[in-house]
Design a protein around this motif. Structure first.
Motif, PDB file in Angstrom:
ATOM      1  N   LEU A  19       0.785  -1.102   0.091  1.00 42.53           N
ATOM      2  CA  LEU A  19      -0.095   0.061  -0.102  1.00 42.53           C
ATOM      3  C   LEU A  19       0.900   1.288  -0.052  1.00 42.53           C
ATOM      4  CD1 LEU A  19      -2.827   1.072   0.440  1.00 42.53           C
ATOM      5  CD2 LEU A  19      -2.445   1.112   2.913  1.00 42.53           C
ATOM      6  N   LEU A  20       0.577   2.179  -1.013  1.00 45.36           N
ATOM      7  CA  LEU A  20       1.496   3.422  -1.128  1.00 45.36           C
ATOM      8  C   LEU A  20       0.934   4.227   0.070  1.00 45.36           C
ATOM      9  CD1 LEU A  20       1.808   4.180  -4.870  1.00 45.36           C
ATOM     10  CD2 LEU A  20       3.732   3.322  -3.121  1.00 45.36           C
ATOM     11  N   ALA A  21       1.686   4.816   0.867  1.00 44.68           N
ATOM     12  CA  ALA A  21       1.477   5.551   2.070  1.00 44.68           C
ATOM     13  C   ALA A  21       0.619   6.825   1.726  1.00 44.68           C
ATOM     14  CB  ALA A  21       2.653   5.849   3.027  1.00 44.68           C
ATOM     15  N   ASP A  22       1.277   7.508   0.548  1.00 44.50           N
ATOM     16  CA  ASP A  22       0.866   8.777   0.105  1.00 44.50           C
ATOM     17  C   ASP A  22      -0.767   8.701  -0.368  1.00 44.50           C
ATOM     18  OD1 ASP A  22       3.115   9.923   1.094  1.00 44.50           O
ATOM     19  OD2 ASP A  22       4.105  10.344  -0.854  1.00 44.50           O
ATOM     20  N   SER A  23      -0.721   7.972  -1.579  1.00 45.94           N
ATOM     21  CA  SER A  23      -1.999   7.903  -2.250  1.00 45.94           C
ATOM     22  C   SER A  23      -3.056   6.528  -1.673  1.00 45.94           C
ATOM     23  CB  SER A  23      -1.497   7.882  -3.604  1.00 45.94           C
ATOM     24  OG  SER A  23      -1.051   6.444  -3.904  1.00 45.94           O
ATOM     25  N   LEU A  58       2.363  -5.604   3.263  1.00 45.59           N
ATOM     26  CA  LEU A  58       1.353  -6.474   3.966  1.00 45.59           C
ATOM     27  C   LEU A  58       1.406  -7.846   3.710  1.00 45.59           C
ATOM     28  CD1 LEU A  58      -1.488  -4.169   2.907  1.00 45.59           C
ATOM     29  CD2 LEU A  58      -0.311  -4.014   4.869  1.00 45.59           C
ATOM     30  N   PRO A  59       2.057  -8.636   4.232  1.00 49.36           N
ATOM     31  CA  PRO A  59       2.299 -10.040   3.941  1.00 49.36           C
ATOM     32  C   PRO A  59       1.123 -10.918   4.342  1.00 49.36           C
ATOM     33  CG  PRO A  59       4.286  -9.066   5.271  1.00 49.36           C
ATOM     34  CD  PRO A  59       3.208  -8.152   5.559  1.00 49.36           C
ATOM     35  N   ALA A  60       1.051 -11.716   3.531  1.00 45.01           N
ATOM     36  CA  ALA A  60      -0.176 -12.798   3.766  1.00 45.01           C
ATOM     37  C   ALA A  60      -0.113 -13.304   5.067  1.00 45.01           C
ATOM     38  CB  ALA A  60      -0.084 -14.065   2.532  1.00 45.01           C
ATOM     39  N   GLU A  61      -1.492 -13.351   5.672  1.00 42.63           N
ATOM     40  CA  GLU A  61      -1.453 -13.928   6.921  1.00 42.63           C
ATOM     41  C   GLU A  61      -1.018 -15.097   7.344  1.00 42.63           C
ATOM     42  OE1 GLU A  61      -5.621 -14.889   9.705  1.00 42.63           O
ATOM     43  OE2 GLU A  61      -5.618 -13.014   8.356  1.00 42.63           O
ATOM     44  N   GLN A  64       2.470 -15.261   8.712  1.00 43.77           N
ATOM     45  CA  GLN A  64       2.794 -14.843  10.298  1.00 43.77           C
ATOM     46  C   GLN A  64       3.869 -13.863  10.595  1.00 43.77           C
ATOM     47  OE1 GLN A  64       3.104 -18.530  12.537  1.00 43.77           O
ATOM     48  NE2 GLN A  64       1.017 -18.965  12.377  1.00 43.77           N
ATOM     49  N   ILE A  65       3.846 -13.011   9.383  1.00 44.44           N
ATOM     50  CA  ILE A  65       5.158 -11.723   9.258  1.00 44.44           C
ATOM     51  C   ILE A  65       4.151 -10.354   9.486  1.00 44.44           C
ATOM     52  CG2 ILE A  65       6.738 -10.539   8.226  1.00 44.44           C
ATOM     53  CD1 ILE A  65       7.234 -13.083   6.568  1.00 44.44           C
ATOM     54  N   PRO A  66       4.015  -9.677  10.584  1.00 47.14           N
ATOM     55  CA  PRO A  66       3.533  -8.645  10.788  1.00 47.14           C
ATOM     56  C   PRO A  66       3.536  -7.522   9.498  1.00 47.14           C
ATOM     57  CG  PRO A  66       4.424  -8.999  12.930  1.00 47.14           C
ATOM     58  CD  PRO A  66       5.052  -9.862  11.796  1.00 47.14           C
ATOM     59  N   ARG A  67       2.680  -6.791   9.246  1.00 43.89           N
ATOM     60  CA  ARG A  67       3.117  -5.642   8.189  1.00 43.89           C
ATOM     61  C   ARG A  67       4.016  -4.893   8.874  1.00 43.89           C
ATOM     62  NH1 ARG A  67      -2.612  -2.680   7.931  1.00 43.89           N
ATOM     63  NH2 ARG A  67      -1.583  -1.325   6.480  1.00 43.89           N
ATOM     64  N   PHE A  68       4.802  -3.985   7.773  1.00 43.95           N
ATOM     65  CA  PHE A  68       5.833  -3.365   8.086  1.00 43.95           C
ATOM     66  C   PHE A  68       6.030  -2.168   7.046  1.00 43.95           C
ATOM     67  CE2 PHE A  68       7.722  -6.802   5.741  1.00 43.95           C
ATOM     68  CZ  PHE A  68       8.501  -6.039   4.706  1.00 43.95           C
ATOM     69  N   GLN A  97      14.326  -6.635  10.399  1.00 36.21           N
ATOM     70  CA  GLN A  97      13.869  -7.985  10.580  1.00 36.21           C
ATOM     71  C   GLN A  97      12.670  -8.646   9.896  1.00 36.21           C
ATOM     72  OE1 GLN A  97      13.453  -8.899  14.976  1.00 36.21           O
ATOM     73  NE2 GLN A  97      13.391 -11.097  14.582  1.00 36.21           N
ATOM     74  N   ARG A  98      11.676  -7.898   9.935  1.00 34.50           N
ATOM     75  CA  ARG A  98      10.458  -8.408   9.240  1.00 34.50           C
ATOM     76  C   ARG A  98      10.782  -8.555   7.369  1.00 34.50           C
ATOM     77  NH1 ARG A  98       5.900  -4.920  12.343  1.00 34.50           N
ATOM     78  NH2 ARG A  98       6.097  -5.783  14.229  1.00 34.50           N
ATOM     79  N   LEU A  99      11.714  -7.394   7.077  1.00 34.50           N
ATOM     80  CA  LEU A  99      11.885  -7.738   5.810  1.00 34.50           C
ATOM     81  C   LEU A  99      12.720  -8.860   5.777  1.00 34.50           C
ATOM     82  CD1 LEU A  99      12.090  -6.391   2.950  1.00 34.50           C
ATOM     83  CD2 LEU A  99      14.019  -5.108   3.819  1.00 34.50           C
TER      84      LEU A  99
END
Length: 107
Positions: A19-23, A58-61, A64-68, A97-99
């Motif tokens: 998701l693009l933060a700005d738009s 937004l990784p797939a549920e 089990q990786i939280p969004r970052f 770490q999530r990346l």
């Protein structure tokens, strides 16, 4: 003739929504290396070369990786029949770490 690939590290075929933060534009993370990535955006978010994008990953549920979030300096863009493609260098993330988890998921 295709341009020579100048990447230092291989990229893994990756799938995560972004998701693009700005738009608020939705898209997909398609490629990932430790330095860079490729996006496929739905519609035309007016992404331009040499700009820095703030992107929410937004990784797939089931991963089990939280969004970052991360910032990516765009190195190229290209139109596709369905998507607006863009690739670039990851310039920062507070969630290294999530990346790394996302990268390792597809190794």
């Amino acid at each position: 003739m295709m341009a020579e690939d100048q990447r230092k590290n291989p990229r893994n075929k990756t799938y995560a929504k972004v998701l693009l933060a700005d738009s608020g534009t939705l898209g997909y993370l398609r490629d990932l290396s430790k330095e860079g990535c490729q996006f496929a955006f739905i519609g035309n978010p007016r992404v331009e070369k040499d700009t820095v994008l703030s992107v929410e990953v937004l990784p797939a549920e089931e991963m089990q990786i939280p969004r970052f979030s991360m910032e990516v300096q765009i190195m190229w863009t290209r139109e596709d029949p369905v998507y607006h493609l863009a690739g670039g260098l990851i310039t920062s993330t507070r969630d290294r770490q999530r990346l790394e988890q996302l990268f390792q998921y597809y190794v």
